[in-house]
Design an enzyme around this catalytic site. Structure first.
Site, PDB file in Angstrom:
ATOM      1  N   ARG A  20      32.706  64.263  26.483  1.00  0.00           N
ATOM      2  CA  ARG A  20      34.149  64.576  26.322  1.00  0.00           C
ATOM      3  C   ARG A  20      34.889  63.887  27.571  1.00  0.00           C
ATOM      4  NH1 ARG A  20      34.932  71.006  26.707  1.00  0.00           N
ATOM      5  NH2 ARG A  20      36.797  70.628  25.519  1.00  0.00           N
ATOM      6  N   GLY A  77      44.210  66.229  23.722  1.00  0.00           N
ATOM      7  CA  GLY A  77      43.869  65.641  22.400  1.00  0.00           C
ATOM      8  C   GLY A  77      44.148  64.106  22.392  1.00  0.00           C
ATOM      9  N   MET A 104      42.660  61.519  23.890  1.00  0.00           N
ATOM     10  CA  MET A 104      41.269  60.824  24.009  1.00  0.00           C
ATOM     11  C   MET A 104      40.257  61.445  23.437  1.00  0.00           C
ATOM     12  SD  MET A 104      41.729  59.077  28.036  1.00  0.00           S
ATOM     13  CE  MET A 104      41.785  60.689  28.712  1.00  0.00           C
ATOM     14  N   ARG A 119      41.742  74.419  33.836  1.00  0.00           N
ATOM     15  CA  ARG A 119      42.821  73.544  34.131  1.00  0.00           C
ATOM     16  C   ARG A 119      44.045  74.607  34.493  1.00  0.00           C
ATOM     17  NH1 ARG A 119      43.273  70.185  28.932  1.00  0.00           N
ATOM     18  NH2 ARG A 119      44.309  71.887  27.435  1.00  0.00           N
ATOM     19  N   ARG A 151      86.044  57.777  39.612  1.00  0.00           N
ATOM     20  CA  ARG A 151      86.370  56.322  39.187  1.00  0.00           C
ATOM     21  C   ARG A 151      87.959  56.407  38.598  1.00  0.00           C
ATOM     22  NH1 ARG A 151      80.782  57.876  36.205  1.00  0.00           N
ATOM     23  NH2 ARG A 151      82.122  59.764  36.348  1.00  0.00           N
ATOM     24  N   ARG A 181      86.948  55.712  44.372  1.00  0.00           N
ATOM     25  CA  ARG A 181      86.774  54.164  44.331  1.00  0.00           C
ATOM     26  C   ARG A 181      87.990  53.588  43.787  1.00  0.00           C
ATOM     27  NH1 ARG A 181      81.988  52.378  40.099  1.00  0.00           N
ATOM     28  NH2 ARG A 181      83.602  52.801  38.590  1.00  0.00           N
ATOM     29  N   SER A 196      78.136  53.692  49.838  1.00  0.00           N
ATOM     30  CA  SER A 196      77.919  54.313  48.691  1.00  0.00           C
ATOM     31  C   SER A 196      77.050  53.274  47.726  1.00  0.00           C
ATOM     32  CB  SER A 196      78.816  54.945  47.790  1.00  0.00           C
ATOM     33  OG  SER A 196      78.349  55.702  46.646  1.00  0.00           O
ATOM     34  N   GLY A 231      75.981  51.881  44.434  1.00  0.00           N
ATOM     35  CA  GLY A 231      76.278  51.951  43.012  1.00  0.00           C
ATOM     36  C   GLY A 231      75.074  51.441  42.330  1.00  0.00           C
ATOM     37  N   CYS A 238      75.690  56.849  44.328  1.00  0.00           N
ATOM     38  CA  CYS A 238      76.368  57.517  43.192  1.00  0.00           C
ATOM     39  C   CYS A 238      76.456  56.827  42.029  1.00  0.00           C
ATOM     40  CB  CYS A 238      78.029  56.948  43.668  1.00  0.00           C
ATOM     41  SG  CYS A 238      78.450  55.253  43.685  1.00  0.00           S
TER      42      CYS A 238
END
Length: 904
Positions: free
Chosen positions: A91, A100, A102, A335, A575, A630, A779, A781, A847
């Site tokens: 396994r 599932g 491999m 697991r 903006r 801005r 800032s 971008g 930003c």
């Protein structure tokens, strides 16, 4: 010589890099004294050597010989021994769970002689021949690349001939016949006989597992889950125990808590007289794990004891595979279990309350991606006008609406056209992964909460309803039939509710999730359910631990108000070009067309009060918090008519063309750019069109002064875009400072405003030390910095070749989705270091939309930025990740680690 093979008694759970998750946890259970069949693990290092060189590493065969001999000695029988064979499973087991994806081969060691010995020892000829046909079927498909449908078709032929309803109705003679037919299929399809030498079977199976690391479905899964490509997989060779020896035997999967909801209890599936692959494949419908108490109370009680032991040991929800062989319980795997987003938050808080983990670890147990899933809309509580078809198992929550499709390729095809689809199958298998990724949700008529469909969907955050038994799914004809004779064909819209398991014909309306309502302030912690309470607790601790602040990218008072409700610490990007569209676009045209200072001033004077009004509303919404504005930064052509359309209009009008149109065409032609992204925009636009930036700065200053007079606390920050040289910044900065002083003098109100720049060009990053002498903040971008660093336009290349780059492994993930640390990230680090060296109090943020990406937030923390900024909806995600980044950095610095779960 490196050591390539470890006995289960030699490893532990901390060796996942070497032994893979499965091998490390088998070793850990062995060390805990739990009933694990003896075996050994071939390391992932051996796999990496094999994949790199095409041959097994020197010395591996001798190590396997030695460990196999020890296993044979412990079991008192040899591999494939004719009268009493030792059989083994082979396994896969990578560091991160890849359910599932491999390969597995069971019953290795059976051949025409040893099958009789197995029958004699078991006292059950049917069991022995069933095990033999399973080996040939798995080996043929996995190792020899034989089409698996050929084996399934042969089984169906025999069942039809015998009138058998299921595999369980077949006899020993039926399985003997299938063994013969399977061998013939192998010889015809693979061009060789099925190998009868047990050691050859094992060696070939090991190589097949190694090769499966690079199988297409494994590659796709790793890409989806962002699992590194170079880890390789370990191989676990384990002595076989048999769940298919009769009704006193069986196999199952258990969870220590519900992986869908996180609720405590007994969850899982059990299947009598079956091997493990039967459960996850969903071929036969299982019974709930609680039924095991009635079937075999002693094994049930022992299983609950082991589940409690494992959960307390791992301090997390565990996923367990087990087999019962004639009343004896064996543990085949454990697991840390995959879970839904809701379960992740609930379980983290439950374990915190139980004292198994602390608050830092609770925050580490959840992710921003999971929080984002909880913020998606869900189906409305009241559903009218649609037909409920059936109810299945609520395997993975969420609301999914789309066209029904019945094959994975079709799902990929329609999704590629931008259509929403629901993948409908009897059961899924690993080959369906591409369709599951493409689909909005998955619906199966077979399988339970531990089936392949359920486990993979939960891991990906996909909505899934499993085991809808009332649906008769015909994949070949592309339809399913629901109770009452309702037929749903490919292309019909269906809705599936992964929280309730309900399946509807038609589109069900959606509503905001409780988590979004909590962030909006519509629900308090006290009003919310246990999920809202869990989110509130985790977010509170994340905020307390975070060093990075989270701001918003927003351009209107309405967005600013929402961002503030979502926890924004200010605006990181407003903006202003978005404020010039619509009716105002005409004023910008007049500004561009102005032939003298008087015409230009008239246009600017008309724009200024509108800008001032915009800023007053935003300052009011963000009162007391910083607002980074801005100055205008689009390519100039966005404000002008399309050159082709305008040329045609003027040409068709001929001599009768409108004078303004002619004048506009002259301006458009003069200003037309081949590559507007790199043309007249940003600071260049402000320098070329006198007064444009000045008008905006004045509007900002007057709006701030008005808010201060009204009792507010505005905190403007003026950001100059696309600076590549300090001289550009100095020119605009000096003009801005003059205007700010003028407004302060005229209004009698002094509103300090920081002046800084957006770093979005490589040259700006590389000369950051110079630029910092003229800037009070940077800032980054990252959208444009990514474009200019890579040298491509996002709009042009994402559809053109990004998919091929992802398939070729050039990108692990799009650099516009997650920050490119090696290129763009290095430029940011250079700018941070040089900028702060020149100006120690330099304020730094990001930003670009990377500001809301979890991985990028962690980078920004490590790079020493002060804040990230993102769209309002992603603010909670960034807040959570900012806290998690601080926690993980503190743990790394102290050298401690809580062991924690695998968040993948």
């Amino acid at each position: 010589m490196p050591k390539f093979v470890y006995d289960f008694t030699e490893g532990n759970k901390d060796l996942k890099d070497l032994l893979g998750g499965k091998g490390a946890n088998l070793a850990e259970m062995t060390n805990l004294g739990l009933p694990v069949p003896p075996g050994f693990t071939i390391t992932a290092e051996a796999c990496r050597h094999y994949l790199a060189h095409g041959t097994l590493p020197a010395g591996l065969a001798d190590e396997v010989d030695s460990h196999l001999a020890a296993l044979e000695s412990a079991m008192g029988k040899k591999l494939g021994q004719s009268d009493d064979p030792l059989l083994v499973s082979v396994r896969s087991g990578a560091k991160f769970s890849m359910p599932g994806m491999m390969e597995t081969v069971l019953n290795v060691g059976l051949n025409d002689e040893s099958v009789h010995g197995l029958a004699a020892q078991a006292g059950d000829e049917r069991f022995a021949w069933d095990s033999y046909r399973r080996l040939i079927q798995m080996f043929g498909k996995t190792v020899l690349d034989v089409d698996g449908d050929l084996f399934e078709d042969a089984i169906e032929d025999v069942k039809r001939a015998r009138g058998a309803g299921s595999d369980g109705d077949l006899t020993a003679d039926d399985f003997k016949e299938l063994v013969g037919r399977f061998k013939a299929i192998v010889k015809e399809q693979a061009g060789r006989s099925f190998p009868t030498d047990p050691r050859e079977q094992m060696d070939l199976a090991v190589e097949a597992v190694f090769n499966s690391w690079n199988a297409p479905r494994a590659i796709l899964y790793r890409r989806q889950e962002r699992i590194p490509v170079d880890l390789g997989t370990a191989v676990n060779i384990c002595s076989m125990v048999f769940g298919n020896m009769g009704l006193d035997s069986g196999t199952g999967v258990a969870f220590t808590r519900d992986p869908a909801s996180g609720q405590q209890g007994v969850y899982g599936d059990y299947l009598q007289n079956a091997q493990g692959e039967d459960v996850v494949a969903g071929i036969r419908n299982t019974v709930p794990l609680t039924e095991l108490e009635r079937i075999d109370k002693a094994s049930y009680d022992r299983l609950l004891e082991i589940m409690e032991t494992l959960e307390n040991h791992y301090r997390d929800m565990c996923d367990i595979e087990f087999t019962i062989e004639r009343g004896k319980l064996w543990m085949l795997q454990t697991r840390v279990g995959k879970r839904t987003a809701a379960a992740a938050f609930r379980i983290a808080c439950q374990l915190l309350d139980q004292g198994l983990i602390d608050r830092d670890e609770a925050a580490r147990r959840v992710t921003g991606d999971q929080l984002a899933q909880l913020m998606f809309p869900r189906f409305a509580s009241r559903v009218d006008g649609v037909t409920k078809l059936t109810r299945g198992m609520n395997a993975s929550p969420g609301a999914a609406v789309g066209k029904a499709v019945f094959t994975s390729p079709r799902a990929v095809e329609l999704a590629g056209r931008g259509e929403d689809v629901i993948l409908v199958r009897r059961e899924t298998n690993p080959d369906d992964l591409a369709g599951m990724v493409a689909a909005k949700g998955v619906l199966t008529s077979r399988g339970g909460k531990t089936s392949h469909a359920a486990v993979v969907a939960r891991g990906m955050g996909k909505t899934c309803v499993c085991g809808a038994e009332e649906l008769d799914v015909d994949v070949k004809d592309g339809h399913f039939t629901a109770p009452g004779g309702v037929t749903v064909r490919e292309g019909d819209v269906i809705s599936i509710d992964g929280s309730s398991g309900d399946v509807y014909l038609g589109e069900v309306p959606v509503e905001d999730s409780p988590v979004v309502r909590y962030f909006e302030g519509e629900l308090t912690e006290a009003d919310g359910d246990d999920l809202v309470k869990a989110v509130h607790r985790v977010m509170g601790h994340a905020d307390a631990r975070a060093r990075l602040r989270v701001r918003a990218n927003c351009d209107t008072p309405e967005d600013a108000a929402r961002a503030r409700r979502f926890g924004a610490a200010g605006i990181g990007l407003c903006r202003t070009e978005h404020m010039f569209l619509g009716d105002r676009r005409r004023l910008v045209e007049e500004l561009i067309l102005a032939e003298d200072d008087e015409g230009r001033k008239a246009a600017l004077d008309a724009l200024e009060p509108l800008q001032k009004q915009d800023f007053e509303g935003i300052f009011e919404a963000m009162d007391g918090l910083p607002v980074t504005i801005r100055l205008i930064d689009p390519p100039l052509h966005e404000f002008l008519p399309d050159i082709t359309e305008l040329s045609v209009k003027v040409a068709l009008a001929g001599d009768g063309a409108d004078a303004k149109d002619r004048k506009l065409l002259e301006a458009v032609t003069r200003l037309h750019e081949q590559n507007p992204m790199l043309g007249l925009r940003g600071v260049r636009l402000g320098l070329v069109i006198p007064g444009l930036f000045g008008m905006q700065v004045r509007a900002i200053a007057e709006a701030a002064a008005a808010r201060r007079r009204a009792g507010g606390d505005p905190r403007p920050e003026i950001m100059i875009p696309l600076v590549g040289a300090v001289q550009e910044l100095e020119a605009v900065r000096d003009e801005a400072r003059g205007i700010l002083a003028e407004v302060a003098a005229a209004s009698g109100v002094d509103v300090p405003a920081l002046i800084g720049t957006m770093i979005e060009l490589p040259r700006a990053a590389l000369t950051a030390g110079q630029i910092a002498e003229a800037a009070e903040f940077f800032s980054f971008g990252t959208n444009d910095l990514t474009q200019t660093t890579w040298g491509f336009s996002r709009d042009d290349v994402e559809a053109a070749f990004f998919s091929q780059y992802l398939e070729l492994g050039i990108f692990g993930v799009s650099p516009f989705e997650t920050l490119d640390r090696e290129g763009v990230g290095r430029l940011i680090r250079i700018a941070v270091e040089e900028g702060r060296r020149a100006r120690p109090d330099l304020h730094l943020g990001i930003c670009g939309e990377h500001g809301g990406d979890p991985d990028s937030v962690h980078f920004c923390h490590g790079a020493g930025l002060d804040y990230v900024s993102c769209s309002p909806f992603r603010i909670p995600v960034a807040r959570l990740e900012a806290g998690r980044a601080a926690i993980e950095a503190a743990e790394a610095a102290s050298g401690s680690g809580t062991g924690g779960s695998d968040s993948r």
